[in-house]
Write a protein that holds these residues in place. Structure first.
Motif, mmCIF file in Angstrom:
data_model
loop_
_atom_site.group_PDB
_atom_site.id
_atom_site.type_symbol
_atom_site.label_atom_id
_atom_site.label_comp_id
_atom_site.label_asym_id
_atom_site.label_seq_id
_atom_site.Cartn_x
_atom_site.Cartn_y
_atom_site.Cartn_z
ATOM 1 N N ASN A 138 11.780 -4.484 -14.177
ATOM 2 C CA ASN A 138 10.227 -4.552 -14.214
ATOM 3 C C ASN A 138 9.760 -5.165 -12.791
ATOM 4 O OD1 ASN A 138 7.864 -4.577 -15.183
ATOM 5 N ND2 ASN A 138 7.577 -6.475 -16.145
ATOM 6 N N LYS A 139 10.180 -4.508 -11.838
ATOM 7 C CA LYS A 139 9.884 -4.872 -10.382
ATOM 8 C C LYS A 139 8.526 -4.503 -10.178
ATOM 9 C CE LYS A 139 14.276 -3.711 -8.706
ATOM 10 N NZ LYS A 139 15.210 -2.786 -7.812
ATOM 11 N N LYS A 140 7.754 -3.720 -10.713
ATOM 12 C CA LYS A 140 6.322 -3.563 -10.813
ATOM 13 C C LYS A 140 5.405 -4.397 -11.058
ATOM 14 C CE LYS A 140 5.747 1.323 -9.579
ATOM 15 N NZ LYS A 140 4.824 2.531 -9.921
ATOM 16 N N GLN A 141 5.932 -5.422 -11.728
ATOM 17 C CA GLN A 141 5.177 -6.705 -12.101
ATOM 18 C C GLN A 141 4.508 -7.283 -10.837
ATOM 19 O OE1 GLN A 141 7.043 -10.125 -13.790
ATOM 20 N NE2 GLN A 141 9.031 -9.201 -13.298
ATOM 21 N N TYR A 142 5.250 -6.837 -9.743
ATOM 22 C CA TYR A 142 4.983 -7.615 -8.631
ATOM 23 C C TYR A 142 4.032 -6.646 -7.613
ATOM 24 C CZ TYR A 142 8.130 -11.318 -10.050
ATOM 25 O OH TYR A 142 8.726 -12.004 -10.740
ATOM 26 N N LEU A 143 3.612 -5.276 -8.229
ATOM 27 C CA LEU A 143 2.952 -4.657 -7.483
ATOM 28 C C LEU A 143 1.700 -4.914 -6.445
ATOM 29 C CD1 LEU A 143 2.785 -1.260 -7.119
ATOM 30 C CD2 LEU A 143 1.171 -1.150 -8.768
ATOM 31 N N GLU A 157 1.075 3.213 -3.611
ATOM 32 C CA GLU A 157 1.895 3.133 -4.615
ATOM 33 C C GLU A 157 3.089 4.276 -4.510
ATOM 34 O OE1 GLU A 157 2.389 2.352 -9.386
ATOM 35 O OE2 GLU A 157 0.352 2.458 -8.513
ATOM 36 N N SER A 158 2.738 5.521 -4.419
ATOM 37 C CA SER A 158 3.732 6.599 -4.438
ATOM 38 C C SER A 158 4.755 6.259 -3.255
ATOM 39 C CB SER A 158 3.093 7.811 -4.347
ATOM 40 O OG SER A 158 2.303 8.050 -2.903
ATOM 41 N N ILE A 168 5.761 3.265 -2.337
ATOM 42 C CA ILE A 168 6.741 2.162 -3.086
ATOM 43 C C ILE A 168 7.490 2.534 -3.913
ATOM 44 C CG2 ILE A 168 6.638 0.054 -4.177
ATOM 45 C CD1 ILE A 168 3.831 -0.445 -2.950
ATOM 46 N N ASP A 169 7.238 3.822 -4.589
ATOM 47 C CA ASP A 169 8.079 4.495 -5.763
ATOM 48 C C ASP A 169 9.281 5.002 -5.085
ATOM 49 O OD1 ASP A 169 6.601 3.395 -7.533
ATOM 50 O OD2 ASP A 169 5.442 5.383 -7.979
ATOM 51 N N LEU A 187 11.514 1.589 -4.528
ATOM 52 C CA LEU A 187 11.689 0.266 -5.384
ATOM 53 C C LEU A 187 12.883 0.559 -6.372
ATOM 54 C CD1 LEU A 187 10.373 -2.234 -5.831
ATOM 55 C CD2 LEU A 187 9.079 -1.053 -7.497
ATOM 56 N N LYS A 188 12.962 1.641 -6.851
ATOM 57 C CA LYS A 188 14.123 1.628 -7.901
ATOM 58 C C LYS A 188 15.691 1.510 -7.079
ATOM 59 C CE LYS A 188 12.132 4.298 -11.480
ATOM 60 N NZ LYS A 188 12.097 5.503 -12.158
#
Length: 151
Positions: A10-15, A25-26, A28-29, A32-33
Motif C-alpha cells: 500500500n505504498k500509494k497511501q503516501y501519494l 502520478e503516472s 510515480i507509477d 513505485l512498484k
C-alpha cells in the motif's frame, strides 16, 4: 525518536508525500512498484519518504525523496539520504539521483556529497503533461547527480 522503516504494501497511501517530489502520478507509477520505499517518522509522525530503485550492476537511483513542507530544512531529507547510503552500501557502488535544474534541489544534493553526472535534455517537457516550475523556473532538463559508495 526518529525511525526509518520500509513500506512493502500500500505504498500509494503516501501519494500526497510522493507528489511533492514528483508532480505527476503516472510518472510515480513507473517506479513505485519496483522501488524500495522508506518513510521517516519522528515520534510516530511521518515527516518524509523516499523511493529507490536498483538499476543494475551496483547502481541504485533515488527516484523520489520528499519531506512535508512544514518539516523541510530540519535535516530529515539529509537523514534519509545518509540512511540510504548506509543501507545499500554492501550492494551499491554508485547512487544516482535525477532532479530538475533547480538551484535549491541541486544544492541540497551537493551538500549531501553528490556531484554532477549527466543531463537528459527536455526530460520534463517531453514526459510531463504540464509545465513544472521550481523556484520560479520551468524545469526542462533532468540533471543527474551521483555519489560513489566505498565498501
Amino acid at each position: 525518536m526518529i525511525n526509518i522503516y520500509p513500506i512493502f504494501y500500500n505504498k500509494k497511501q503516501y501519494l500526497d508525500l510522493l507528489l511533492l517530489a514528483d508532480e505527476q502520478e503516472s510518472m510515480i507509477d513507473r517506479y513505485l512498484k519496483r522501488g524500495d520505499m522508506f518513510v521517516l517518522a519522528e515520534n510516530n509522525e511521518i515527516k518524509a519518504s523516499c523511493v529507490i530503485t536498483e538499476e543494475g550492476k551496483g547502481i541504485y537511483e533515488i527516484k523520489n525523496i520528499a519531506v512535508y513542507p512544514q518539516f523541510q530544512r530540519q535535516g530529515y531529507g539529509k537523514k534519509l539520504i545518509f540512511f540510504l547510503l548506509k543501507h545499500y552500501k554492501a550492494r551499491c557502488h554508485t547512487m544516482l539521483v535525477g532532479t530538475g535544474d533547480s538551484p535549491i534541489t541541486i544544492a541540497f544534493y551537493k551538500n549531501c556529497g553528490f556531484v554532477y553526472s549527466h543531463r537528459i535534455p527536455n526530460f520534463f517537457t517531453d514526459n510531463y503533461e504540464h509545465p513544472i516550475f521550481e523556484a520560479g523556473k520551468q524545469l526542462k532538463d533532468m540533471i543527474y547527480l551521483k555519489i560513489s559508495i566505498s565498501k
